[in-house]
Design a protein around this motif. Structure first.
Motif, PDB file in Angstrom:
ATOM      1  N   VAL A  24       0.965 -61.852 -30.903  1.00  0.00           N
ATOM      2  CA  VAL A  24       0.034 -60.360 -29.700  1.00  0.00           C
ATOM      3  C   VAL A  24       1.129 -60.129 -29.243  1.00  0.00           C
ATOM      4  O   VAL A  24       0.323 -58.331 -28.729  1.00  0.00           O
ATOM      5  N   HIS A  25       1.977 -60.243 -28.741  1.00  0.00           N
ATOM      6  CA  HIS A  25       2.116 -59.757 -26.668  1.00  0.00           C
ATOM      7  C   HIS A  25       3.365 -60.506 -26.363  1.00  0.00           C
ATOM      8  O   HIS A  25       4.014 -59.925 -26.317  1.00  0.00           O
ATOM      9  N   SER A  26       3.266 -61.783 -26.001  1.00  0.00           N
ATOM     10  CA  SER A  26       4.206 -62.711 -24.945  1.00  0.00           C
ATOM     11  C   SER A  26       4.145 -64.053 -26.929  1.00  0.00           C
ATOM     12  O   SER A  26       3.881 -63.810 -27.256  1.00  0.00           O
TER      13      SER A  26
ATOM     14  N   THR B 181      -2.948 -65.927 -18.435  1.00  0.00           N
ATOM     15  CA  THR B 181      -3.461 -65.299 -19.992  1.00  0.00           C
ATOM     16  C   THR B 181      -2.277 -64.880 -20.452  1.00  0.00           C
ATOM     17  O   THR B 181      -2.422 -64.816 -22.072  1.00  0.00           O
ATOM     18  N   GLU B 182      -0.997 -64.314 -20.087  1.00  0.00           N
ATOM     19  CA  GLU B 182       0.108 -64.572 -20.610  1.00  0.00           C
ATOM     20  C   GLU B 182       1.759 -64.864 -19.664  1.00  0.00           C
ATOM     21  O   GLU B 182       1.260 -64.763 -18.292  1.00  0.00           O
ATOM     22  N   PRO B 183       2.744 -65.566 -19.794  1.00  0.00           N
ATOM     23  CA  PRO B 183       3.153 -65.576 -18.796  1.00  0.00           C
ATOM     24  C   PRO B 183       4.157 -64.338 -18.450  1.00  0.00           C
ATOM     25  O   PRO B 183       5.195 -65.075 -16.738  1.00  0.00           O
ATOM     26  N   HIS B 184       4.399 -63.166 -18.598  1.00  0.00           N
ATOM     27  CA  HIS B 184       4.948 -61.850 -18.335  1.00  0.00           C
ATOM     28  C   HIS B 184       4.587 -61.564 -16.462  1.00  0.00           C
ATOM     29  O   HIS B 184       3.448 -62.089 -15.814  1.00  0.00           O
ATOM     30  N   PRO B 185       5.574 -61.359 -15.820  1.00  0.00           N
ATOM     31  CA  PRO B 185       5.950 -61.900 -14.663  1.00  0.00           C
ATOM     32  C   PRO B 185       4.569 -61.068 -13.619  1.00  0.00           C
ATOM     33  O   PRO B 185       4.127 -60.836 -12.437  1.00  0.00           O
ATOM     34  N   ASP B 186       4.151 -59.104 -14.517  1.00  0.00           N
ATOM     35  CA  ASP B 186       2.835 -59.090 -14.541  1.00  0.00           C
ATOM     36  C   ASP B 186       1.171 -59.313 -14.334  1.00  0.00           C
ATOM     37  O   ASP B 186       0.382 -59.541 -14.192  1.00  0.00           O
ATOM     38  N   HIS B 187       1.559 -60.682 -14.397  1.00  0.00           N
ATOM     39  CA  HIS B 187       0.893 -62.031 -14.391  1.00  0.00           C
ATOM     40  C   HIS B 187       0.491 -63.021 -13.589  1.00  0.00           C
ATOM     41  O   HIS B 187      -0.437 -64.259 -13.462  1.00  0.00           O
ATOM     42  N   THR B 188       2.066 -62.861 -13.995  1.00  0.00           N
ATOM     43  CA  THR B 188       2.057 -64.748 -12.995  1.00  0.00           C
ATOM     44  C   THR B 188       3.171 -64.792 -11.390  1.00  0.00           C
ATOM     45  O   THR B 188       2.967 -65.681 -11.247  1.00  0.00           O
TER      46      THR B 188
END
Ligand SMILES: [Zn+2]
Length: 304
Positions: free
Chosen positions: A178-180, A91-98
């Motif tokens: 929206v965010h990233s 849903t996004e590339p940020h480290p807390d998701h990937t």
């Protein structure tokens, strides 16, 4: 007789492949939102992970906040099915998701919106010792990071993508600004389940980076509400309904109203940051993000 026997054998084999498991047997952070659709809900606004079973294997939505979460998710998946994780949608590339992608890939094919790889790579360049630092957090984290590899997406789509995995259809939708750099909502229309990414969060101020705009957030919220989902699973926060969008719409309307009033009174951005009060949202977490919200509202009011 022979046909019947092979049918029974097939029934037994398929039983062995997908098991019916109650969410509480998977662990305290799991919620079952629909038959075969589970959410691992991050503690204290940590990111959520969706686990969707299909007859052709598992589709994951994000891979957990930390690799410790990713390991817990993998253990739960093993209780649900003997089939592999086929696809992992970011849903996004940020480290807390990937960061935990390496726990699932290979074999999982990672899919994200265009720009996700570059976003992930630039963060790796900015903090090359990120994983080393993470290992010092706890012995559990060190163990969970065993075998770590950086896994950027295999596939980057543009604007929209449909992923068919046997009986399920996943509609991937880009959410701009929206965010990233690469936010994706995932819509399971038949099931009425929407993964709404980090466009809006729940009982928490969102971080609004300089390229994020409030009109873009409101447009994304409107689009997603228009899908008429039964269940909304945000990137962070407790899963709910379209009320998640309505709460954010109300908050931004009030924020824009108050900032607009102060701009018309001739106040500067710094003055507004010092003076603006939003007592209605005292209960929301991540108050350090309020200045970024005021900056975005100021830009929106000024028409920039
Ligand atoms: Zn993020």
């Amino acid at each position: 007789m022979k046909a019947k026997a092979s049918f029974m054998l097939m029934a037994i084999v398929s039983l062995a492949v997908v098991r019916s498991v109650d969410a509480q047997d998977l662990g305290p952070q799991f919620q079952k939102v629909k038959e075969g659709i589970y959410v691992y809900v991050g503690k204290e606004f940590n990111s959520n992970c969706g686990v969707i079973l299909t007859q052709e294997g598992v589709v994951l939505i994000d891979s957990g906040h930390n690799p410790t979460d990713s390991r817990a998710i993998l253990n739960a998946i093993k209780k649900l099915t003997s089939m592999p994780v086929r696809f992992l949608i970011d849903t996004e590339p940020h480290p807390d998701h990937t960061t935990g992608h390496f726990v699932f890939s290979p074999p999982a094919i990672v899919i994200a919106h265009e720009g996700a790889s570059e976003s992930m790579r630039s963060r790796e360049r900015e903090s090359p010792d990120r994983i080393q630092k993470m290992m010092t957090v706890s012995p559990e984290m060190r163990a969970a990071l065993e075998g770590y590899r950086f896994i950027p997406p295999h596939i980057e789509y543009r604007q929209k993508m449909t992923l068919n995995v046997r009986e399920r259809t996943f509609e991937l939708m880009y959410l701009k600004g929206v965010h990233s750099e690469a936010d994706t909502a995932v819509w399971l229309a038949k099931e009425g389940v929407l993964f709404s990414a980090s466009a809006v969060v729940v009982n928490q101020y969102n971080i609004l980076r300089p390229f994020v705009t409030i009109p873009d957030i409101l447009a994304a919220a409107k689009m997603m509400k228009g899908l008429n989902p039964e269940v909304v699973i945000p990137g962070h926060g407790i899963p709910g309904t379209v009320k998640i969008f309505e709460d954010s719409e109300q908050y931004y309307a009030l924020l824009l109203d108050r900032v607009g009033k102060m701009v018309r009174e001739g106040k500067s951005l710094d003055q507004i940051k010092n003076e603006l009060k939003m007592p209605e949202y005292d209960g929301w977490a991540s108050k350090e993000r309020i200045p970024s919200n005021i900056e975005a509202a100021y830009k929106a009011v000024k028409g920039g």
